[in-house]
Design a protein around this motif. Structure first.
Motif, short mmCIF file in Angstrom:
data_model
loop_
_atom_site.label_atom_id
_atom_site.label_comp_id
_atom_site.label_asym_id
_atom_site.label_seq_id
_atom_site.Cartn_x
_atom_site.Cartn_y
_atom_site.Cartn_z
N ASP A 140 11.66 24.30 -29.40
CA ASP A 140 12.25 23.19 -28.64
C ASP A 140 13.37 23.67 -27.72
N LYS A 141 14.20 24.56 -28.22
CA LYS A 141 15.36 25.03 -27.47
C LYS A 141 14.96 25.68 -26.15
N TYR A 142 13.87 26.45 -26.18
CA TYR A 142 13.45 27.18 -24.99
C TYR A 142 12.22 26.56 -24.31
N HIS A 143 11.93 25.29 -24.70
CA HIS A 143 10.86 24.52 -24.07
C HIS A 143 9.54 25.31 -24.01
N ILE A 144 9.20 25.91 -25.15
CA ILE A 144 7.96 26.70 -25.23
C ILE A 144 6.77 25.74 -25.37
N ASP A 145 5.83 25.84 -24.45
CA ASP A 145 4.65 24.98 -24.47
C ASP A 145 3.54 25.64 -25.28
N LEU A 146 3.41 25.23 -26.54
CA LEU A 146 2.42 25.84 -27.42
C LEU A 146 0.99 25.44 -27.06
N SER A 147 0.83 24.40 -26.25
CA SER A 147 -0.52 24.00 -25.86
C SER A 147 -1.17 25.05 -24.96
N LYS A 148 -0.36 25.93 -24.40
CA LYS A 148 -0.88 26.99 -23.54
C LYS A 148 -1.32 28.23 -24.33
N VAL A 149 -0.99 28.23 -25.62
CA VAL A 149 -1.35 29.37 -26.47
C VAL A 149 -2.75 29.15 -27.02
N LYS A 150 -3.71 29.87 -26.46
CA LYS A 150 -5.12 29.72 -26.86
C LYS A 150 -5.64 30.97 -27.59
N THR A 151 -4.99 32.10 -27.37
CA THR A 151 -5.41 33.37 -27.98
C THR A 151 -4.20 34.09 -28.53
N TYR A 152 -4.42 35.11 -29.34
CA TYR A 152 -3.31 35.91 -29.85
C TYR A 152 -2.55 36.59 -28.72
N GLU A 153 -3.25 37.02 -27.72
CA GLU A 153 -2.61 37.67 -26.56
C GLU A 153 -1.63 36.72 -25.89
#
Length: 497
Positions: A177-190
């Protein structure tokens, strides 16, 4: 003459009295042994892995459990927790020394279940299940117990839990939340590389990946391979379902090894990951880590939030698979050193049928380690921030009997059952490798793996320099022979399906 006859009668009377007394005493002793002791009761020693540090109140919990078992089966239990780092050596020593040991964790995660069973370290349970384990037989479908068979015999009772998993990464939500990381963009380990970069640059005191040993890589492989129990010959879920391959040469494995190495060189993995014995959850709890790779399941975020003291969030990066190793990952076996297998099975049976015992074992004492909430959930008692009793309930018993912690869905166990029912079954599900023909080769290959696994899996070793050497040593130790034998048995098994 009369005096002599009288003496003979007295002698015979004394002799008969001695014989009767001896016979009664013998019968009493036999009954005591067979029942586990009608006086003091039989004491069952149970050894298991402990990944937590909060064991201060273990004696009190044990005492409460024993109040129930004493009444129900005239036996008590002595709980013997052993740390993850000491498990391999200490458990082997306990078995080899011949010391009294009744129940022992059998695992294909922290050990080699099939090899130990074939060596005779565990007692076959088929007959004991029928005579003293009816509660267990009500819990499991036939195919689950089928997955524990070695040479046609059941040697372990798996814990009732999820029998497979999907895989991904779990991390601190406050940092996301602090760094506004958009986890929806994480589709692969890379894709996680960008996430780790943000954490590394902004939180220098937090290591992005805190898996220890080979966990940074191994915790991703379950969504790619069925290890077939020992990883010496595996099946790639996305390859030929009939072909046993060398996992350590497969492209999916080598790609993940190289990715971990890339993260290690960037400083995203702990420098001492290969040698650290600390658990990932404890590292996050100590405010030294961001997250870790793990197998996932319904309620896992809430579970890890309790363990780490931070709200955790996860990303799922694989389908959910069920392999035979799901049945052998964690369970309880009766040691060959048990002095009373029947009584040991009676206690094991209670772990699958007695709600009070399982809640004590899993959650501790009500009012001291947890409080009952009006909605049916449980939580830490008011004013208590950390329990002095933590048990890895996923290791043993029927977890579906235990109360749901606040934060988990109240239908958690129904969700978990649905999770089990919806998994993709490995093409080799139900296949158990008979290791007898290659026991020495497996032992030799295990020594090689022990030499390289943590270094490669943590990214500490450069795969460009060590992977070829690793595989060369594996083949010299007999890996090709193991794969050939496993393929032969697998082909035969496939024809019978």
């Amino acid at each position: 003459m009369k005096k002599t006859r009288l003496m003979v009668k007295v002698f015979l009377l004394v002799l008969v009295t001695i014989l009767v007394t001896t016979a009664c005493s013998s019968k009493s002793n036999t009954e005591t042994i067979e029942s586990g002791g009608k006086g003091s009761g039989y004491k069952i020693k149970m050894a298991y892995v402990s990944t937590g540090t909060n064991l201060d109140d273990l004696p009190q919990v044990q005492e409460e459990i024993n109040k129930i078992t004493k009444k129900k089966i005239n036996a008590t239990v002595e709980l013997e927790p052993i740390s993850v780092s000491a498990w391999d050596n200490q458990s082997k020593l306990m078995v080899a020394s011949g010391e009294k040991l009744d129940l022992i964790l059998s695992t294909s995660i922290f050990g080699n279940y099939a090899l130990q069973a074939s060596r005779g370290e565990f007692i076959p349970l088929d007959d004991l299940l029928k005579s003293h384990g009816k509660g267990i037989l009500k819990v499991f479908s036939e195919d689950v117990l089928e997955g524990t068979k070695v040479n046609g015999k059941i040697y372990a009772i798996p814990s009732a839990r999820e029998f497979g998993a999907n895989y991904g990464f779990i991390m601190r939500k406050d940092m996301v939340d602090k760094y506004h990381i958009d986890l929806s963009k994480v589709k692969t380990y890379e894709d996680l590389t960008d996430v780790f970069k943000i954490v590394k640059e902004n939180e220098p005191n937090l290591t992005p990946i805190v898996n220890t040993g080979s966990g940074a890589t191994d915790s991703r492989l379950g969504g790619m391979f069925d290890s077939l129990g020992d990883s010496f010959g595996a099946i790639n879920y996305h390859g030929d379902p009939k072909k046993i391959i060398n996992l350590y040469e497969d492209k999916d494995y080598t790609d993940q090894i190289h990715l971990t190495r890339k993260w290690y060189e960037a400083g995203y993995v702990m420098k001492d990951a290969a040698t650290s014995k600390e658990t990932s959850a404890n590292i996050v709890k100590a405010n030294k880590g961001f997250g870790y790779f793990n197998n996932l399941k319904p309620g896992f975020e809430a579970q890890e939030s309790r363990l780490t003291g931070h709200e955790m969030v996860s990303v799922e990066l694989s389908d959910s698979y069920m392999a035979t190793s799901g049945a052998t990952a964690f369970g309880m076996s009766i040691s060959k050193n048990s002095e009373n297998p029947e009584k040991s099975m009676e206690f094991l049976n209670l772990l699958y049928s007695d709600k009070d015992i399982m809640n004590l074992l899993a959650n501790g004492i009500e009012g001291k380690h947890y409080a009952q909430n009006s909605d049916g959930s449980i939580s830490l008692p008011e004013g208590i921030k950390e329990s002095k009793y933590v048990f890895n309930n996923w290791e043993v018993g029927n977890n579906f009997l235990t109360s749901v912690w606040k934060g988990d869905n109240l239908d958690h166990w129904k969700q978990l059952q649905s999770f089990n029912d919806s998994m993709i079954k490995s093409p080799a599900y139900g296949f158990t490798f008979d290791v007898n023909q290659v026991k020495s080769e497996i032992a030799a290959c295990q020594n090689v793996v022990n030499q390289y696994r943590d270094g490669l899996g943590s990214g500490t070793l450069d795969p460009d320099k060590t992977l070829v050497e690793f595989n060369k040593k594996l083949k010299a130790a007999g890996l090709d022979k193991i794969i050939k034998e496993k393929q032969k048995q697998y082909d035969k098994w496939l024809k019978m399906q």
